[in-house]
Design an enzyme around this catalytic site. Structure first.
Site, short mmCIF file in Angstrom:
data_model
loop_
_atom_site.label_atom_id
_atom_site.label_comp_id
_atom_site.label_asym_id
_atom_site.label_seq_id
_atom_site.Cartn_x
_atom_site.Cartn_y
_atom_site.Cartn_z
N VAL A 1 1.01 -1.41 0.08
CA VAL A 1 -0.07 0.19 -0.02
C VAL A 1 0.91 1.31 -0.18
CG1 VAL A 1 -0.12 0.17 2.60
CG2 VAL A 1 -1.83 0.87 1.01
N LYS B 1 0.75 2.77 -7.07
CA LYS B 1 0.21 1.85 -8.23
C LYS B 1 -0.60 2.84 -8.70
CE LYS B 1 -1.25 -1.11 -5.31
NZ LYS B 1 -0.62 -0.44 -3.90
N SER B 2 -1.71 3.46 -8.45
CA SER B 2 -2.82 3.98 -8.95
C SER B 2 -2.00 5.16 -9.57
CB SER B 2 -3.66 4.42 -7.94
OG SER B 2 -4.34 3.55 -7.24
N ASP C 1 -5.17 -2.88 -11.94
CA ASP C 1 -4.60 -2.45 -10.73
C ASP C 1 -5.34 -3.00 -9.55
OD1 ASP C 1 -3.95 -0.65 -8.92
OD2 ASP C 1 -5.34 0.71 -9.01
N LYS D 1 -24.21 -32.50 29.19
CA LYS D 1 -24.50 -33.38 27.99
C LYS D 1 -24.11 -34.94 28.27
CE LYS D 1 -20.82 -31.49 26.19
NZ LYS D 1 -20.74 -30.49 27.39
N SER E 1 -17.85 -29.69 21.13
CA SER E 1 -17.65 -29.37 19.78
C SER E 1 -18.18 -27.71 19.53
CB SER E 1 -18.74 -30.21 18.93
OG SER E 1 -20.07 -30.57 19.67
#
Length: 634
Positions: free
Chosen positions: A35, A39-40, A112, A474, A542
């Site tokens: 970043v 690039k742009s 791009d 359980k 789980s």
């Protein structure tokens, strides 16, 4: 002094050689990098100065520069591609943007892609369509992790030509030493990735070395970026020669014949040609062949066709027809690079949906063999793959699928993975090779099956999966239910979490990866027991929905019921029969569900058992009555 001029000419040819050739095909150019590397701005400069903007577009850019720009009174070329409002406000590229550019020498498709780590998926999407990559590096910041990651993704996706553009050279007074150090460091990574690198110094904001070579870099003797791209001859990698045509759909002709449709991936298909069904090897003959213009004698790669076969065969969407000696491999186990996009890490043992060409199949990540260290270009060990990392994994499908190594035939060697619970795309994959044992294992047909064993026992095999927090009840309910079923003459087996971890799974801890493996093993044991005709009761916390979905999928061939044992965290802590919550609160137990590890409440369980409101004995009666009403308990 020249810099890499001889190596550059050897790798890419001289400008005179390029000028002597005919106009090359359109070049698909990926623009990527970390970043804020520019690039742009670079793309905007290329588009504007190469005649890719109309007067109206230039006026619109001027207005956008006034409202959103960062260059003062000058045009902000980064806004040419950053079309999304969010991008303009944040001065970043989020989406993949495409620009089409035509010069006197060549046509270009400029792609791009974003630089932020959280948009690596977008970058990989753009890279999959490109011939060459332009990787930008900020001369001040130097090489960053995203630089190496983008280089690795380019290599994995088959891009071999890379232009390393060291941008913002004006910020370092066009210092050759800075340029040389960045290039040398990048080349050490490019070598193991088998990338051919052309380095170019740039100042994209001022147009230095973008269109023409500038006098500001007298030590650089190579071409400008545009000149290089215009003259670049991309040599395609060797690829499959045999026919590969994935079937996209099946219709009926007016005469009632089956009409198969799809696009040719490699090789050719011709009328009256003998071809084979990839999944079975059955030989058939192409009867009629039609392309977009009408009846035709032959069609090649990239061409959509429709065809009929003699004799007609059971072939549908996801199937493939092939011919020649160069054919895809049939396998249900293969090694692959997996570029992971999921928000949660990837662990071995989880199930996904794989989309490979036109085929869709369940798939299990059976093992994680490592991941790429993109900063060093090497493989390192790993037990899980985090977001935006590249893993080396083994994957298994229930049935054999036709696959190719991505390096041999990209269209039949790449896939995506879908999270079956959320429907999100969580990974892109590139097949490395089929695993030998994947093609040498076959299901043994047995004479005595589950139905025969159930007849002998006088009962139906089924699985009852109890899930809930620790202390919810359980195991108490499962134990009471087993006693009641035993009194009724039913043969049962209770698999309890603590008991299993003292034997079969004693090597596993409580990290998320170990929890996945714990449940995978239990599901396989339960599958064997229900195949023996037993009523299997499984009591496991789980906690994660995707893991419960994995268990259900693995037991899809038998009656399976998910029972949610519902109790509030407060109630469970008050009960705390094993003193575990108290230890977890004191920090003596890590990754304890409900305290520092989440429990994802089932959204659609088959039965809810509220232990805040009813006793274990009462709920046991509820289960027996419920099973009897459903006809699975006589």
């Amino acid at each position: 002094m020249t810099f890499l001029s001889d190596a550059y000419a050897a790798a890419f040819g001289t400008p005179e050689q390029a000028a002597a050739s005919h106009r090359p095909a359109a070049l698909r150019v990926l623009i990527c990098g970390a970043v804020d590397d520019g690039k742009s701005t670079l793309i905007g400069r290329l588009v504007a100065e190469a005649g890719g903007m109309t007067d109206d577009q230039r006026l619109a850019l001027a207005e956008a520069s006034r409202l959103f720009g960062t260059t003062g009174a000058e045009l902000d070329y980064s806004l040419v591609t950053d079309g999304l409002e969010a991008e303009r406000e944040q001065n970043i590229t989020i989406d993949v943007a495409y620009r089409y550019l035509a010069t006197t020498d060549r046509d270009f498709v400029i792609v791009d892609t974003p630089g932020h780590e959280q948009y690596t998926a977008n970058m990989a999407t753009g890279a999959s369509q490109c011939d060459v990559a332009v990787i930008l590096v900020d001369a001040v910041r130097g090489l960053r992790t995203q630089t190496f990651k983008h280089a690795a993704i380019c290599s994995l996706l088959g891009i071999r030509h890379v232009v390393l553009t060291v941008n913002k050279m004006d910020a370092v007074a066009y210092d050759e030493t800075v340029f040389r150090e960045i290039v040398d460091a990048f080349l050490t990574i490019a070598a193991p990735l088998q990338l051919t690198v052309a380095p170019i110094p740039l100042a994209a904001r001022d147009g230095v070395n973008v269109m023409v070579v500038s006098t500001l870099t007298p030590w650089y003797q190579g071409p400008s970026l545009l000149h290089h791209l215009s003259s670049l001859a991309v040599v395609p990698a060797p690829t499959a020669t045999g026919l590969r045509l994935p079937v996209q759909g099946v219709a009926r002709t007016p005469e009632g014949e089956r009409l198969y449709t799809g696009s040719v991936v490699s090789g050719t298909i011709a009328a009256n040609q003998k071809i084979n069904i990839a999944s079975s090897g059955v030989e058939v003959i192409v009867n009629r062949l039609v392309d977009r213009h009408g009846p035709t004698d032959e069609a090649g790669p990239g061409e959509p066709v429709a065809f009929t076969l003699t004799p007609e065969t059971d072939l549908g969407r996801g199937g493939m027809v092939t011919s020649g000696s160069d054919r895809p491999v049939l396998s249900d186990l293969f090694s692959a690079f997996v570029i992971w996009f999921g928000r949660q890490p990837l662990f071995a043992g989880r199930d996904y949906e794989m989309r490979l060409s036109t085929a869709t199949s369940p798939v299990t990540v059976t093992a994680i063999r490592g991941k790429l260290d993109v900063a060093r270009g090497s493989q390192v060990s790993a037990t899980h793959i985090d977001r935006d990392e590249i893993g080396i994994c083994h994957l298994a499908t229930p049935a054999k699928v036709a696959v190719d190594p991505h390096a041999h035939c990209p269209p039949t060697g790449r896939f995506i993975l879908i999270d079956r619970a959320s429907g999100d795309t969580v990974a892109a994959g590139l097949i490395r090779h089929a695993l030998d044992r994947g093609s040498n294992l076959f299901t043994q047909r047995l004479t005595v099956d589950r139905q025969a064993r159930e007849g002998l026992l006088g009962q139906k095999g089924l699985v009852l999966w109890f899930t809930g927090l620790s202390g919810s009840g359980k195991s108490t309910i499962a134990d009471a239910l087993e006693r009641k079923l035993h009194a009724k003459g039913k043969l049962t087996l209770l698999l309890d979490g603590d008991n299993i971890r003292q034997g079969l799974n004693r090597d596993l801890g409580f990290t998320e990866g170990d929890r996945v493996e714990n449940l995978r093993r239990v599901a396989e044991v339960a599958k064997l027991m229900v195949d023996a005709g037993l009523i299997v009761l499984c009591s496991f916390i789980s906690p994660f929905a995707r893991d419960r979905a994995m268990v259900r999928e693995r037991l899809s061939g038998c009656p399976f019921f998910e029972l949610f044992v519902d109790a509030s965290l407060q109630t469970c802590e008050q009960r705390d029969p094993k003193g575990l919550y108290a230890k977890a609160r004191r920090g003596e137990i890590r990754n304890f569900t409900g305290i520092d590890s989440a429990y994802e409440i089932p959204t659609a369980p088959d039965l809810v058992l509220d232990t805040d409101r009813a006793s274990a004995d009462d709920l046991t009666e509820v289960i027996v009555s419920w099973l009897t009403q459903r006809g699975v308990l006589a």
